[in-house]
Design a protein around this motif. Structure first.
Motif, mmCIF file in Angstrom:
data_model
loop_
_atom_site.group_PDB
_atom_site.id
_atom_site.type_symbol
_atom_site.label_atom_id
_atom_site.label_comp_id
_atom_site.label_asym_id
_atom_site.label_seq_id
_atom_site.Cartn_x
_atom_site.Cartn_y
_atom_site.Cartn_z
ATOM 1 N N GLY A 5 0.795 -1.223 0.000
ATOM 2 C CA GLY A 5 0.000 0.000 0.000
ATOM 3 C C GLY A 5 0.825 1.268 0.000
ATOM 4 N N LYS A 6 2.083 1.194 0.394
ATOM 5 C CA LYS A 6 2.933 2.383 0.407
ATOM 6 C C LYS A 6 3.388 2.794 -0.986
ATOM 7 C CE LYS A 6 4.782 1.700 5.030
ATOM 8 N NZ LYS A 6 5.966 1.474 5.845
ATOM 9 N N ASN A 7 3.439 1.853 -1.908
ATOM 10 C CA ASN A 7 3.897 2.160 -3.263
ATOM 11 C C ASN A 7 2.803 2.876 -4.047
ATOM 12 O OD1 ASN A 7 6.254 0.751 -2.715
ATOM 13 N ND2 ASN A 7 5.402 -1.175 -3.459
ATOM 14 N N PRO A 8 3.150 3.909 -4.796
ATOM 15 C CA PRO A 8 2.135 4.581 -5.602
ATOM 16 C C PRO A 8 1.828 3.787 -6.875
ATOM 17 C CG PRO A 8 4.252 5.625 -5.924
ATOM 18 C CD PRO A 8 4.449 4.580 -4.871
ATOM 19 N N VAL A 9 0.673 4.058 -7.445
ATOM 20 C CA VAL A 9 0.299 3.504 -8.747
ATOM 21 C C VAL A 9 0.493 4.618 -9.764
ATOM 22 C CG1 VAL A 9 -1.572 2.553 -10.138
ATOM 23 C CG2 VAL A 9 -1.359 1.911 -7.741
ATOM 24 N N PHE A 10 1.384 4.399 -10.723
ATOM 25 C CA PHE A 10 1.655 5.417 -11.734
ATOM 26 C C PHE A 10 0.655 5.286 -12.874
ATOM 27 C CE2 PHE A 10 5.710 4.754 -9.559
ATOM 28 C CZ PHE A 10 5.954 6.057 -9.158
ATOM 29 N N LEU A 11 0.112 6.423 -13.292
ATOM 30 C CA LEU A 11 -0.884 6.443 -14.361
ATOM 31 C C LEU A 11 -0.237 6.850 -15.679
ATOM 32 C CD1 LEU A 11 -3.716 8.296 -12.437
ATOM 33 C CD2 LEU A 11 -3.591 5.864 -12.935
ATOM 34 N N PRO A 12 -0.403 6.065 -16.735
ATOM 35 C CA PRO A 12 0.101 6.482 -18.045
ATOM 36 C C PRO A 12 -0.654 7.709 -18.537
ATOM 37 C CG PRO A 12 -0.435 4.139 -18.023
ATOM 38 C CD PRO A 12 -0.957 4.721 -16.760
ATOM 39 N N ASN A 13 -0.064 8.387 -19.530
ATOM 40 C CA ASN A 13 -0.663 9.627 -20.036
ATOM 41 C C ASN A 13 -2.018 9.396 -20.700
ATOM 42 O OD1 ASN A 13 1.529 11.080 -19.143
ATOM 43 N ND2 ASN A 13 2.628 10.883 -21.083
ATOM 44 N N ASP A 14 -2.215 8.236 -21.342
ATOM 45 C CA ASP A 14 -3.462 7.992 -22.063
ATOM 46 C C ASP A 14 -4.570 7.421 -21.175
ATOM 47 O OD1 ASP A 14 -2.217 5.584 -21.677
ATOM 48 O OD2 ASP A 14 -2.680 4.791 -23.663
ATOM 49 N N THR A 15 -4.351 7.362 -19.866
ATOM 50 C CA THR A 15 -5.347 6.831 -18.934
ATOM 51 C C THR A 15 -6.077 7.977 -18.253
ATOM 52 O OG1 THR A 15 -3.932 4.926 -18.515
ATOM 53 C CG2 THR A 15 -5.704 5.308 -16.966
ATOM 54 N N LYS A 16 -7.414 7.903 -18.289
ATOM 55 C CA LYS A 16 -8.249 8.927 -17.668
ATOM 56 C C LYS A 16 -8.882 8.332 -16.408
ATOM 57 C CE LYS A 16 -12.350 11.623 -18.642
ATOM 58 N NZ LYS A 16 -13.454 11.790 -19.580
ATOM 59 N N ILE A 17 -8.815 9.070 -15.308
ATOM 60 C CA ILE A 17 -9.319 8.565 -14.027
ATOM 61 C C ILE A 17 -10.475 9.432 -13.545
ATOM 62 C CG2 ILE A 17 -7.599 9.873 -12.739
ATOM 63 C CD1 ILE A 17 -7.634 7.594 -10.690
ATOM 64 N N THR A 18 -11.517 8.767 -13.005
ATOM 65 C CA THR A 18 -12.625 9.453 -12.368
ATOM 66 C C THR A 18 -12.738 8.895 -10.964
ATOM 67 O OG1 THR A 18 -13.747 9.557 -14.497
ATOM 68 C CG2 THR A 18 -15.065 10.026 -12.554
ATOM 69 N N ASN A 46 -2.689 12.451 -7.315
ATOM 70 C CA ASN A 46 -1.805 13.463 -7.878
ATOM 71 C C ASN A 46 -1.990 13.391 -9.385
ATOM 72 O OD1 ASN A 46 -0.944 13.947 -5.286
ATOM 73 N ND2 ASN A 46 0.901 12.715 -5.471
ATOM 74 N N SER A 47 -1.357 14.229 -10.129
ATOM 75 C CA SER A 47 -1.598 14.260 -11.573
ATOM 76 C C SER A 47 -1.175 12.974 -12.266
ATOM 77 C CB SER A 47 -0.877 15.450 -12.195
ATOM 78 O OG SER A 47 0.522 15.327 -11.978
ATOM 79 N N SER A 48 -0.082 12.357 -11.849
ATOM 80 C CA SER A 48 0.406 11.178 -12.563
ATOM 81 C C SER A 48 0.489 9.927 -11.691
ATOM 82 C CB SER A 48 1.786 11.467 -13.155
ATOM 83 O OG SER A 48 2.705 11.687 -12.105
ATOM 84 N N GLU A 49 -0.009 10.008 -10.447
ATOM 85 C CA GLU A 49 0.065 8.830 -9.582
ATOM 86 C C GLU A 49 -1.069 8.827 -8.563
ATOM 87 O OE1 GLU A 49 3.894 9.138 -7.731
ATOM 88 O OE2 GLU A 49 3.102 10.245 -6.039
ATOM 89 N N LEU A 50 -1.376 7.626 -8.073
ATOM 90 C CA LEU A 50 -2.374 7.447 -7.027
ATOM 91 C C LEU A 50 -1.685 6.870 -5.800
ATOM 92 C CD1 LEU A 50 -5.263 5.760 -9.012
ATOM 93 C CD2 LEU A 50 -5.236 8.068 -8.141
ATOM 94 N N ARG A 51 -2.058 7.372 -4.634
ATOM 95 C CA ARG A 51 -1.535 6.830 -3.384
ATOM 96 C C ARG A 51 -2.719 6.398 -2.520
ATOM 97 N NH1 ARG A 51 3.676 7.158 -2.223
ATOM 98 N NH2 ARG A 51 4.975 8.488 -3.509
#
Length: 177
Positions: A5-18, A46-51
């Protein structure tokens, strides 16, 4: 707190999150997938990652933060790359044929087995003894592969049956007089 759970999930540029208070939805080039959020886990976008952080210090909240992080990481991987499971049919006369979302299996029974794919899961048969199950939801793809394998699991003496492509079947030795 969970180490996962401590590691962030990085979001690629072409992925849209709601993200709202009850669920998270990801949309990528392969499709759209949603997951219900647990109230014991707080999601920080955050803009490019989820924690993921637990709301309190209970062991359940700490464990669920790691679980939610793993589920969302699988969702990100699913909408960007997708998941697939390969199955092999081993045995004389064992065949598979895919027609749209229906998989027809001949596995040595007196009748053919027809399996209808759930929504979001696709099936291909490049050869009569190979099955490829694809989709964006890892849980659905794995569940469908397990259900197809359950019709005729590999037997321990000759190894005949439906097996995963990377599965190693250990054969038993037959009885001797």
């Amino acid at each position: 707190m969970s180490r996962v759970g401590k590691n962030p999930v990085f979001l690629p540029n072409d992925t849209k999150i709601t993200l709202d208070s009850t669920q998270i939805t990801l949309q990528g080039r392969l499709g759209k997938i949603s997951q219900k959020l647990n109230p014991l886990v707080k999601v920080i976008n955050n803009s490019s990652e989820l924690r993921f952080q637990p709301i309190n210090q209970s062991s359940e909240a700490k464990a669920l933060s790691g679980t939610m992080r793993a589920l969302v990481a699988n969702m990100v991987s699913g909408v960007t790359k997708g998941f697939e499971r390969r199955l092999m049919l081993v045995g004389v006369g064992y065949r598979a044929q895919a027609q749209g979302d229906v998989l027809t299996l001949l596995l040595g029974f007196s009748h053919p087995i027809t399996y209808r794919m759930p929504e979001g899961v696709k099936v291909e048969t490049p050869s009569q003894t190979e099955i490829i199950i694809k989709g964006i939801d890892k849980q659905k793809v794995s569940q469908v592969a397990a259900e197809v394998r359950h019709y005729r699991p590999p037997e321990p003496y000759k190894g005949k049956g439906v097996r995963y492509a990377d599965e190693i079947v250990i054969l038993k030795e037959t009885k001797k007089k």
